[in-house]
Scaffold this motif. Structure first.
Motif, PDB file in Angstrom:
ATOM      1  N   LYS A  15      -9.065  -5.718   3.187  1.00 46.18           N
ATOM      2  CA  LYS A  15      -8.203  -5.044   4.217  1.00 46.18           C
ATOM      3  C   LYS A  15      -6.884  -5.308   3.544  1.00 46.18           C
ATOM      4  O   LYS A  15      -5.926  -4.355   3.661  1.00 46.18           O
ATOM      5  N   LEU A  16      -6.899  -6.518   2.865  1.00 51.21           N
ATOM      6  CA  LEU A  16      -5.326  -6.717   2.391  1.00 51.21           C
ATOM      7  C   LEU A  16      -5.145  -5.789   1.184  1.00 51.21           C
ATOM      8  O   LEU A  16      -3.796  -5.379   1.121  1.00 51.21           O
ATOM      9  N   ARG A  17      -5.731  -5.562   0.507  1.00 52.39           N
ATOM     10  CA  ARG A  17      -5.692  -4.656  -0.906  1.00 52.39           C
ATOM     11  C   ARG A  17      -5.649  -3.251  -0.318  1.00 52.39           C
ATOM     12  O   ARG A  17      -4.800  -2.397  -1.113  1.00 52.39           O
ATOM     13  N   LYS A  19      -4.118  -2.599   2.040  1.00 54.72           N
ATOM     14  CA  LYS A  19      -2.757  -2.544   3.068  1.00 54.72           C
ATOM     15  C   LYS A  19      -3.238  -2.225   4.624  1.00 54.72           C
ATOM     16  O   LYS A  19      -2.158  -1.683   5.289  1.00 54.72           O
ATOM     17  N   GLU A  20      -4.020  -2.489   4.941  1.00 53.61           N
ATOM     18  CA  GLU A  20      -4.513  -2.381   6.192  1.00 53.61           C
ATOM     19  C   GLU A  20      -4.158  -3.269   7.070  1.00 53.61           C
ATOM     20  O   GLU A  20      -3.921  -3.174   8.487  1.00 53.61           O
ATOM     21  N   THR A  22      -1.578  -7.218   6.919  1.00 51.26           N
ATOM     22  CA  THR A  22      -0.740  -8.095   5.831  1.00 51.26           C
ATOM     23  C   THR A  22      -1.398  -9.324   6.145  1.00 51.26           C
ATOM     24  O   THR A  22      -1.868  -9.938   7.008  1.00 51.26           O
ATOM     25  N   SER A  23      -0.931 -10.145   5.119  1.00 46.91           N
ATOM     26  CA  SER A  23      -1.129 -11.818   5.067  1.00 46.91           C
ATOM     27  C   SER A  23      -0.449 -12.395   6.107  1.00 46.91           C
ATOM     28  O   SER A  23      -0.964 -12.991   6.634  1.00 46.91           O
ATOM     29  N   ASP A  60       2.518 -11.132   0.762  1.00 46.90           N
ATOM     30  CA  ASP A  60       2.466  -9.451   1.136  1.00 46.90           C
ATOM     31  C   ASP A  60       3.619  -8.944  -0.024  1.00 46.90           C
ATOM     32  O   ASP A  60       3.362  -7.845  -0.120  1.00 46.90           O
ATOM     33  N   LEU A  63       1.538  -8.141  -2.981  1.00 43.89           N
ATOM     34  CA  LEU A  63       0.331  -7.058  -2.620  1.00 43.89           C
ATOM     35  C   LEU A  63       1.128  -5.782  -2.329  1.00 43.89           C
ATOM     36  O   LEU A  63       0.525  -4.737  -2.771  1.00 43.89           O
ATOM     37  N   ALA A  64       2.281  -5.589  -1.993  1.00 43.77           N
ATOM     38  CA  ALA A  64       3.097  -4.475  -1.874  1.00 43.77           C
ATOM     39  C   ALA A  64       3.333  -3.762  -3.372  1.00 43.77           C
ATOM     40  O   ALA A  64       3.391  -2.774  -3.462  1.00 43.77           O
TER      41      ALA A  64
END
Length: 521
Positions: A15-17, A19-20, A22-23, A60, A63-64
């Motif tokens: 889900k983080l990757r 972008k569903e 955020t950390s 985050d 990840l962005a």
């Protein structure tokens, strides 16, 4: 909205990757859960709120940019035995009061390098000496599981769909939770509690005689003690240096594999760490065990073992057979000597390691009339009862006149235990299946345990051999007892063959299903 704290590492990572989530959202959810639950469960001794939010924000940003690392943005708890730079590190002992190291343990540094987020430091038995988390200076961590009892009532009609089971005859059976507080096991009790109660995605732990596997079994979580030397011991407060090994406690087998991949490494600062490639353990999950030879040691059928532990073991054997494994009866003849030998070797090493805590350089200092008086007062005030007991035992077995009679004999027994395993594995056995613990979780301040330390030590009866031989071992939840408490099975593997344990452990997990406590806190 989905409760983010219920996500496994694998689910959260996806889900983080994508972008569903955020950390920052995930970390905030865990911090809120800790704030609600920790007064009841006492899993954390320190919560690093500001640091966690800063680490999550940095994740985050990465990840962005599509720069996700192995554990990017995943919130973890850290056992208080691991040195964390500038943050409370006391091994849950008063003797280290106020200690904040200027360095980071290699294991935790590896996790931060892979993008993990630190939620705080977790409760434990003082200096990792205990099997119940009751020796902690900060009080016991509380098992999120509670005993339940079946109640029946006669209903005028069948009520399908209500909580509980209703028979066609109108008799309704429900399970009600008992109010007694239970231990989560030890010494990594805070780690097991935090994972089981959804207060972190996973946690670091350590295992000297079963301190990862026993609490995992008592809380319905997965815990793996890797081969001695697989994870660096540098920056981990020492208990017994030839036995201590770091490992993870996680929600499921896949998460444990993900964690161990990040934790393990060779380390020039630790001469006992082994320079071997660290496999991608996650790839072992789901692979067939058809043709694997699983050993069943007859010596693990100990006197007085509850019938439900034997039944669980037989169920595990059936699952292995159903998955295509060959079951082989084996003998480990020196197993019966493992526990007494362990409780000579471990206290001896503890006596030596804990000699450094004298009030001179760091931690607690109680003034005295001279330096000897200061040493005595500091150690008397700073160490708890169980630590003092083990220091005394260790000093005794190392003393002149007793070293040969006890310590050297215990080391000889240790070599024989190791040799037993070598013979079995040389005969083609791929892994060994045993119970993880002799019982389910017991009550806080249990009188039988409190008044008889040997009964407490017997909690390690199925686990100490693994440490004495330096082997890997994993505990996987496999069922519940008659009172609804989780029970685990243990798999023991060849040196540096954790992959086989993950393969076989996943089979048990698939067959048994997941076990979660009913939320009462």
């Amino acid at each position: 909205m989905t409760d983010l704290t219920r996500l496994t590492i694998a689910q959260a990572r996806q889900k983080l990757r994508a972008k569903e989530i955020t950390s920052s959202e995930l970390t905030g959810a865990y911090l809120a859960a800790i704030e609600r639950a920790n007064p009841e469960l006492n899993a954390y001794v320190v919560v690093t709120d500001e640091k966690a939010r800063a680490m999550a924000k940095a994740s985050d940003e990465r990840l962005a940019k599509g720069e996700a690392r192995a554990l990017e943005g995943i919130p973890l708890g850290i056992k208080d035995l691991f040195a964390t730079e500038g943050i409370h590190t006391q091994a849950c002992s008063y003797v280290l009061d106020g200690f904040r190291p200027r360095y980071e343990s290699t294991v935790s540094a590896n996790l931060w390098a892979d993008g993990a987020v630190m939620l705080g430091k977790l409760n434990m038995d003082e200096f990792a000496m205990g099997s119940s988390n009751e020796t902690s200076y900060y009080g016991p961590a509380i098992n999120p599981w509670r005993r339940s009892r079946a109640t029946t009532s006669v209903m005028p009609t069948t009520h399908a769909g209500e909580a509980g089971f209703v028979s066609a005859g109108g008799v309704k059976t429900e399970r009600q939770l008992d109010n007694q507080r239970l231990v989560p096991g030890g010494s990594s009790g805070g780690s097991a509690t935090a994972v089981s109660a959804w207060l972190c995605a996973a946690a670091t732990a350590t295992d000297t005689g079963g301190s990862i596997r026993q609490p995992a079994a008592l809380t319905g979580t997965v815990g793996i003690k890797p081969t001695y030397g697989r994870c660096s011991r540098w920056g981990i407060v020492a208990f017994a240096s030839s036995l201590d090994q770091a490992g993870p406690i996680a929600r499921d087998v896949r998460d444990a594999a993900i964690m161990l991949k990040s934790m393990a490494s060779v380390d020039p600062k630790d001469t006992t760490s082994v320079d071997r490639p660290v496999p991608d353990y996650e790839l072992a999950i789901g692979r067939s065990i058809k043709g694997m030879r699983i050993g069943i040691p007859r010596e693990y059928r100990v006197e007085g073992m509850p019938e439900e532990i034997e039944a669980l073991w037989q169920q595990g054997i059936a699952w292995m057979k159903d998955a295509g494994a060959e079951i082989v009866d084996i003998s480990l003849p020196h197993t019966k000597y493992a526990l007494p030998a362990y409780y000579i070797v471990a206290p001896a090493e503890a006596s030596s390691n804990l000699a450094r805590y004298d009030g001179v350089r760091y931690g607690l200092r109680v003034p005295g009339k001279d330096i000897i008086d200061m040493y005595e007062k500091t150690r008397a005030a700073g160490f708890g009862r169980e630590v003092k007991r083990r220091i005394m035992i260790g000093t005794y077995v190392l003393s002149a006149g007793y070293y040969d009679a006890y310590y050297l004999q215990a080391q000889k027994v240790r070599n024989l235990i190791k040799r037993d395993f070598e013979i079995v594995f040389a005969d083609g056995i791929d892994a060994i299946l045993t119970p993880a613990t002799p019982s389910a979780a017991f009550g806080i301040a249990d009188e039988d345990m409190a008044n008889d330390p040997v009964k407490m030590y017997l909690n390690d009866v199925f686990t100490v051999t693994v440490n004495m031989a330096g082997l890997p071992g994993i505990a996987v939840p496999a069922g519940v007892d008659q009172k609804g408490l989780p029970l685990g099975l243990q798999l023991i593997g060849r040196p540096f063959d954790e992959e086989t344990l993950f393969r076989a452990g996943a089979v048990i997990e698939q067959a048994a299903g997941r076990f979660e406590p009913e939320r009462w806190w």
